[in-house]
Design a protein around this motif. Sequence first.
Motif: not given
Length: 238
Positions: A150-157, A160-173
């Motif tokens: 995962y590159n991001l795995f958190s509630i804060a999510g 950056r770049w003025d996006v708003d993704r919370r409770f975010y579980i993401n593998r890659n950009y």
Amino acid sequence: MCIPYFIVRMAREYANLFCFILFFAIVQYSNSAQSVLRTKDLEEKRWRMVFLANSGNNQNVYDAWVKGTGTTSVKPATLQRTHGPHYRDDTFLSAWTRTDIVSVKFAFYDQYRELAHVIFGGKGTDAINWFEPEQVLSSSYSDLTRHGTYNLFSIAGEGRWDVDRRFYINRNYGGCDNDAGHFAVTDTNTKTGCAWDIHPVYPQFLYSKINSVTVWDRRLFGRADFMAIFVETKRRRY
């Protein structure tokens, strides 16, 4: 014997109308046959609902969970769609670190069924750090494990770049075309994110509709009606 063309045409039109009516009746019957989920059934045996967020109610989910902003303390009896305020168990959350929590369940629902979930270990956690890969016990996805990438795995999510993704579980950009993950709560319309960040109303609860990570831009994701958090506490023996 030749059948006049207008009779053939009429028969086709009536056949199409009959098929449409039959399809509509089947859909209506299917919807009426489903029962809206009841909270007490979701809590049966082991779980206690401490948070329920509604999609499309224009209220920030992150602030509701972390600060209790704009929430209600009245637990809904069912998952009937209302677009009302998010539910938060303030009493429990304020005592999180003093409670013997065994596990935490994070799940997405529509009115009738669970769509996806992750179960986390809860021992020694607080209301934020339970949502981390090291705490994963099981999930509805074959590749969402504590050993996953995962590159991001958190509630804060992601903020950056003025996006708003919370409770975010993401593998890659890899640019908007290649971003891939399992869950994302898009809290607000920042108008500068990727195409998959843009929706008619907010918040939105996005989840992969396949049994693994999905490339968000391919639109193989669903939009859930509800995001719920449950806790399981250790039962005391007397």
